[in-house]
Design a protein around this motif. Sequence first.
Motif, PDB file in Angstrom:
ATOM      1  N   CYS A 203      63.491 -17.193 -65.066  1.00 43.63           N
ATOM      2  CA  CYS A 203      63.500 -17.152 -66.500  1.00 43.63           C
ATOM      3  C   CYS A 203      62.624 -16.161 -67.250  1.00 43.63           C
ATOM      4  O   CYS A 203      62.887 -15.550 -68.063  1.00 43.63           O
ATOM      5  CB  CYS A 203      63.567 -18.787 -66.779  1.00 43.63           C
ATOM      6  N   GLN A 204      61.234 -16.467 -66.899  1.00 38.47           N
ATOM      7  CA  GLN A 204      60.324 -15.873 -67.612  1.00 38.47           C
ATOM      8  C   GLN A 204      59.827 -14.402 -67.072  1.00 38.47           C
ATOM      9  O   GLN A 204      59.831 -13.450 -67.789  1.00 38.47           O
ATOM     10  CB  GLN A 204      59.171 -16.583 -67.819  1.00 38.47           C
ATOM     11  N   ASP A 205      59.496 -14.670 -65.915  1.00 39.49           N
ATOM     12  CA  ASP A 205      58.879 -13.436 -64.982  1.00 39.49           C
ATOM     13  C   ASP A 205      59.797 -12.117 -64.902  1.00 39.49           C
ATOM     14  O   ASP A 205      59.380 -11.097 -65.239  1.00 39.49           O
ATOM     15  CB  ASP A 205      58.382 -13.849 -63.674  1.00 39.49           C
ATOM     16  N   ALA A 206      60.994 -12.451 -64.591  1.00 41.88           N
ATOM     17  CA  ALA A 206      62.032 -11.370 -64.690  1.00 41.88           C
ATOM     18  C   ALA A 206      62.120 -10.646 -66.093  1.00 41.88           C
ATOM     19  O   ALA A 206      62.351  -9.471 -66.198  1.00 41.88           O
ATOM     20  CB  ALA A 206      63.336 -12.059 -64.014  1.00 41.88           C
ATOM     21  N   LEU A 207      62.187 -11.736 -67.068  1.00 41.82           N
ATOM     22  CA  LEU A 207      62.273 -11.117 -68.405  1.00 41.82           C
ATOM     23  C   LEU A 207      61.031 -10.326 -68.862  1.00 41.82           C
ATOM     24  O   LEU A 207      61.285  -9.100 -69.481  1.00 41.82           O
ATOM     25  CB  LEU A 207      62.412 -12.092 -69.340  1.00 41.82           C
ATOM     26  N   ALA A 208      59.649 -10.732 -68.520  1.00 37.73           N
ATOM     27  CA  ALA A 208      58.624  -9.875 -68.777  1.00 37.73           C
ATOM     28  C   ALA A 208      58.615  -8.666 -67.947  1.00 37.73           C
ATOM     29  O   ALA A 208      58.087  -7.615 -68.533  1.00 37.73           O
ATOM     30  CB  ALA A 208      57.505 -10.824 -68.413  1.00 37.73           C
ATOM     31  N   LEU A 209      59.012  -8.746 -66.739  1.00 41.51           N
ATOM     32  CA  LEU A 209      59.274  -7.312 -65.942  1.00 41.51           C
ATOM     33  C   LEU A 209      60.156  -6.464 -66.721  1.00 41.51           C
ATOM     34  O   LEU A 209      59.513  -5.340 -66.945  1.00 41.51           O
ATOM     35  CB  LEU A 209      59.423  -7.655 -64.414  1.00 41.51           C
ATOM     36  N   THR A 210      61.104  -6.754 -66.886  1.00 41.76           N
ATOM     37  CA  THR A 210      62.063  -5.741 -67.589  1.00 41.76           C
ATOM     38  C   THR A 210      61.804  -5.345 -69.078  1.00 41.76           C
ATOM     39  O   THR A 210      61.907  -4.321 -69.438  1.00 41.76           O
ATOM     40  CB  THR A 210      63.469  -6.539 -67.798  1.00 41.76           C
ATOM     41  N   VAL A 211      61.374  -6.546 -69.796  1.00 36.61           N
ATOM     42  CA  VAL A 211      61.042  -5.759 -71.268  1.00 36.61           C
ATOM     43  C   VAL A 211      59.638  -4.885 -71.103  1.00 36.61           C
ATOM     44  O   VAL A 211      59.736  -4.084 -71.830  1.00 36.61           O
ATOM     45  CB  VAL A 211      60.601  -7.147 -71.950  1.00 36.61           C
ATOM     46  N   THR A 212      58.647  -5.398 -70.512  1.00 38.10           N
ATOM     47  CA  THR A 212      57.420  -4.480 -70.110  1.00 38.10           C
ATOM     48  C   THR A 212      57.901  -3.057 -69.709  1.00 38.10           C
ATOM     49  O   THR A 212      57.309  -1.996 -70.415  1.00 38.10           O
ATOM     50  CB  THR A 212      56.609  -5.169 -69.368  1.00 38.10           C
ATOM     51  N   PHE A 213      58.526  -2.895 -68.829  1.00 44.51           N
ATOM     52  CA  PHE A 213      59.018  -1.780 -68.432  1.00 44.51           C
ATOM     53  C   PHE A 213      59.898  -0.701 -69.344  1.00 44.51           C
ATOM     54  O   PHE A 213      59.548   0.375 -69.472  1.00 44.51           O
ATOM     55  CB  PHE A 213      59.694  -1.725 -67.020  1.00 44.51           C
ATOM     56  N   GLY A 214      60.595  -1.348 -69.920  1.00 44.56           N
ATOM     57  CA  GLY A 214      61.171  -0.895 -70.943  1.00 44.56           C
ATOM     58  C   GLY A 214      60.537  -0.434 -72.157  1.00 44.56           C
ATOM     59  O   GLY A 214      60.676   0.659 -72.584  1.00 44.56           O
TER      60      GLY A 214
ATOM     61  N   ILE B 243      68.945  -8.912 -62.308  1.00 41.10           N
ATOM     62  CA  ILE B 243      67.971  -9.860 -61.590  1.00 41.10           C
ATOM     63  C   ILE B 243      68.085 -10.983 -61.467  1.00 41.10           C
ATOM     64  O   ILE B 243      68.249 -11.759 -60.461  1.00 41.10           O
ATOM     65  CB  ILE B 243      66.464  -9.494 -62.147  1.00 41.10           C
ATOM     66  N   VAL B 244      68.814 -11.692 -62.627  1.00 42.28           N
ATOM     67  CA  VAL B 244      68.842 -13.063 -62.713  1.00 42.28           C
ATOM     68  C   VAL B 244      70.379 -13.444 -61.879  1.00 42.28           C
ATOM     69  O   VAL B 244      70.383 -14.576 -61.205  1.00 42.28           O
ATOM     70  CB  VAL B 244      69.270 -13.592 -64.242  1.00 42.28           C
ATOM     71  N   ARG B 245      71.299 -12.651 -61.914  1.00 41.43           N
ATOM     72  CA  ARG B 245      72.477 -12.829 -60.878  1.00 41.43           C
ATOM     73  C   ARG B 245      72.161 -12.791 -59.565  1.00 41.43           C
ATOM     74  O   ARG B 245      72.541 -13.732 -58.787  1.00 41.43           O
ATOM     75  CB  ARG B 245      73.348 -11.854 -61.551  1.00 41.43           C
TER      76      ARG B 245
END
Length: 219
Positions: free
Chosen positions: A60-71, A28-30
């Motif tokens: 920085c934050q929303d993409a991380l929150a999305l991936t961590v929450t889904f995982g 997502i970041v790339r």
Amino acid sequence: FIIALVSGLTAGSKWVGKVLSLYWYDAIVRDSHAIYFESKTMYAANQITRAVDNVDQRICQDALALTVTFGNIVFGGDTQNSVTQTFATIGFAIMLLLFQGYWFVVLSCLAYGFLIMLVCVCLVRPITAAMYAKNKREGDFRFVHARAIEYSESIAFYDGTAREHEVAGQAWERLYDVYYKLLRVEFPQRFAMKLSATSAGIIGFVLYFIGRFVKSTTT
């Protein structure tokens, strides 16, 4: 042996979830960087359009929150079970019950779980809308303060402090209303989830003994 096997599978599931979440976050970041830093997109996103506020936070934050929450939901987090673990547990219990011939217990538990799922889906819909409104109002609230910092010299020079105070107060009132609404719409869903978690074990045992009683009277 069974305890060690279950512990290993649980820990392995959580580890795999964290690894896959990291890979997804990296992708997502790339991709976001490739779009954000192309041509004049960065200038347009920050200076021309306000469709997306705080692009840096989204990356920085929303993409991380999305991936961590889904995982965490799928594979399990540090303080919660996963969908995978839940289905594995349910499948093992169903296998044991079917092996012993308790079809009534299995079908009743599945019907109860399906009913709870439908109720929770219906209760989650207003929460989704409230969460969207909360995120939007939080962005508006941050934007008011960020703008005040950026133009603080002009605001002070033209004596616009009172006006900025009024604008910030209005933004906070809108955000507060959304927070309060979110608390109200979350309660029924949390109550249903807690009720289902508390009653699931009791209902399972009751149905199990009913099944044993019916089976003993018919044999």
